[in-house]
Scaffold this motif. Structure first.
Motif, mmCIF file in Angstrom:
data_model
loop_
_atom_site.group_PDB
_atom_site.id
_atom_site.type_symbol
_atom_site.label_atom_id
_atom_site.label_comp_id
_atom_site.label_asym_id
_atom_site.label_seq_id
_atom_site.Cartn_x
_atom_site.Cartn_y
_atom_site.Cartn_z
ATOM 1 N N THR A 75 0.909 -1.313 0.346
ATOM 2 C CA THR A 75 -0.249 0.276 -0.149
ATOM 3 C C THR A 75 0.977 1.798 -0.002
ATOM 4 O O THR A 75 1.855 1.333 0.723
ATOM 5 C CB THR A 75 -1.253 0.010 1.193
ATOM 6 N N HIS A 76 0.635 2.268 -1.132
ATOM 7 C CA HIS A 76 1.159 3.649 -0.978
ATOM 8 C C HIS A 76 0.826 4.715 -0.642
ATOM 9 O O HIS A 76 -0.417 4.571 -0.280
ATOM 10 C CB HIS A 76 1.342 3.692 -1.930
ATOM 11 N N ARG A 77 1.071 5.481 0.188
ATOM 12 C CA ARG A 77 0.699 6.851 1.108
ATOM 13 C C ARG A 77 1.470 7.789 0.972
ATOM 14 O O ARG A 77 1.467 8.701 0.740
ATOM 15 C CB ARG A 77 1.315 6.363 2.520
ATOM 16 N N TYR B 57 4.725 5.464 5.896
ATOM 17 C CA TYR B 57 3.874 6.800 5.358
ATOM 18 C C TYR B 57 4.512 7.618 5.145
ATOM 19 O O TYR B 57 5.868 7.642 5.787
ATOM 20 C CB TYR B 57 2.724 6.852 5.816
ATOM 21 N N GLN C 95 -4.570 12.163 3.503
ATOM 22 C CA GLN C 95 -3.759 10.567 4.265
ATOM 23 C C GLN C 95 -3.954 10.528 4.969
ATOM 24 O O GLN C 95 -4.464 12.057 6.065
ATOM 25 C CB GLN C 95 -2.761 10.633 3.412
ATOM 26 N N ARG C 96 -4.341 9.383 5.593
ATOM 27 C CA ARG C 96 -4.869 9.115 7.818
ATOM 28 C C ARG C 96 -2.724 10.791 8.321
ATOM 29 O O ARG C 96 -1.952 10.265 7.697
ATOM 30 C CB ARG C 96 -4.479 8.203 7.376
ATOM 31 N N ALA D 49 -2.722 3.981 -3.285
ATOM 32 C CA ALA D 49 -2.907 4.998 -2.255
ATOM 33 C C ALA D 49 -4.308 4.505 -2.056
ATOM 34 O O ALA D 49 -5.638 4.948 -2.890
ATOM 35 C CB ALA D 49 -2.166 5.957 -2.264
ATOM 36 N N HIS E 272 -7.983 5.746 0.263
ATOM 37 C CA HIS E 272 -9.269 6.603 0.924
ATOM 38 C C HIS E 272 -10.129 6.910 1.248
ATOM 39 O O HIS E 272 -11.091 6.717 0.081
ATOM 40 C CB HIS E 272 -9.010 7.805 -0.238
#
Length: 330
Positions: A124-126, A206, A219-220, A278, A280
């Motif tokens: 997973t990319h952030r 991240y 992002q988170r 990514a 969302h």
């Protein structure tokens, strides 16, 4: 079955469960457990890992488990068995999401081998993506992968629609950042640098100081004011990538599991060609915003995932719990 055959089947099932543990999950909660009894794998939801504040319905939990089910199916096919799957087989046992048995002998096709090879490589990319374009035939292939599982992946072509998704994601993130129980839940799944934990979001996963994409997709906030995160984002541009929405016609537990299976096939196919995703999900965790998206942008279908797809050179390592923590054998 003779003793040798029993041992072989047990080895096949354990290998399939090992593959399942590499599925993506919300905040890397890994909200699943498995049972092996004879020649059957039982996939169960782990309610102790459910997000009480962010995912009270369990929708994201079931999507995560659906992704794990795809990995089981792929592993069995590569090991020479056609998977026999029953989804939600027992209404009196809601935590039992699926059972899988190895069926007739089968030779895995090229696409199955391609997807299976990416199970442990996918990440997973952030952050943002490079400016390298995503080929249109690849996007079409990802759409086909989702369709094969009964879901719809829609690349968002309209700039106004992308701006709406961007704005609604940022708005949801701002609102959620003021929600103390939800913020504490996110913080609880953030892991500090050097943490030995094998779940949650590692600090290296991240960016420390993310560069804003244009338009920006929030992002988170896993660091929550702490000096955590990676500097790898500085090597990428501010490219948003290809924005896409995964939808289903219905919104039942079975639809959520199907969405997870479709999502994982999309992610594995993307990974095989150098694409990362990514996610969302902030707006999808707020009923009125999700309903707005369903009616205004999703042709009345239910949005299950908002994602961006693009090219990165991310070589980060994933963390997963060992099989011994998630598997019960009889």
């Amino acid at each position: 079955m003779n003793a040798r055959t029993t041992e072989e089947i047990t080895s096949v099932l354990r290998t399939a469960v090992q593959a399942a543990t590499w599925a993506p999950s919300v905040h890397n909660t890994q909200p699943w457990s498995f049972g092996v009894d004879g020649d059957e794998i039982a996939l169960r939801a782990d309610s102790d890992r459910k997000l009480r504040a962010g995912d009270p319905s369990g929708r994201e939990l079931l999507i995560s488990c659906g992704a794990a089910l795809t990995n089981v199916r792929l592993a069995l096919r590569v090991l020479g068995h056609e998977p026999r799957v029953r989804v939600l087989p027992d209404p009196d046992r809601p935590a039992l999401l699926a059972t899988v048995r190895p069926g007739a002998a089968v030779a895995a096709d090229e696409n199955t081998r391609l997807l299976h090879a990416e199970i442990e490589r996918r990440r997973t990319h952030r952050a943002g993506f490079t400016e390298l374009p995503v080929p249109e035939p690849l996007i079409e292939a990802l759409v086909a992968e989702a369709g094969g599982e009964g879901a719809r992946l829609t690349p968002v072509r309209s700039e106004p629609a992308i701006r709406v998704l961007s704005a609604i994601t940022c708005a949801a993130q701002d609102v959620q950042s003021q929600d103390r129980p939800l913020s504490l839940e996110v913080i609880g799944w953030a892991r500090p640098p050097g943490s030995p934990r094998k779940d949650g979001v590692p600090a290296e996963a991240y960016p420390r100081a993310p560069r804003q994409t244009h338009p920006h997709f929030a992002q988170r906030d896993y660091a929550h004011g702490r000096p955590w995160g990676s500097d790898a984002d500085q090597s990428f541009s501010a490219s948003t990538g290809v924005v896409a929405v995964l939808t289903t016609e219905g919104d039942t537990r079975q639809d959520w599991i199907a969405a997870g299976q479709a999502l994982q096939r999309v992610l594995l196919h993307a990974s095989a060609y150098g694409l990362s995703a990514a996610f969302h999900t902030q707006a999808l965790e707020m009923f009125h915003l999700r309903e707005f998206l369903r009616q205004e942008l999703c042709s009345q279908e239910y949005p299950q995932m908002i994602m961006r797809l693009g090219i990165t050179f991310d070589d980060s390592r994933g963390v997963r719990r060992p099989v011994t923590e998630v598997l019960e054998e009889r």
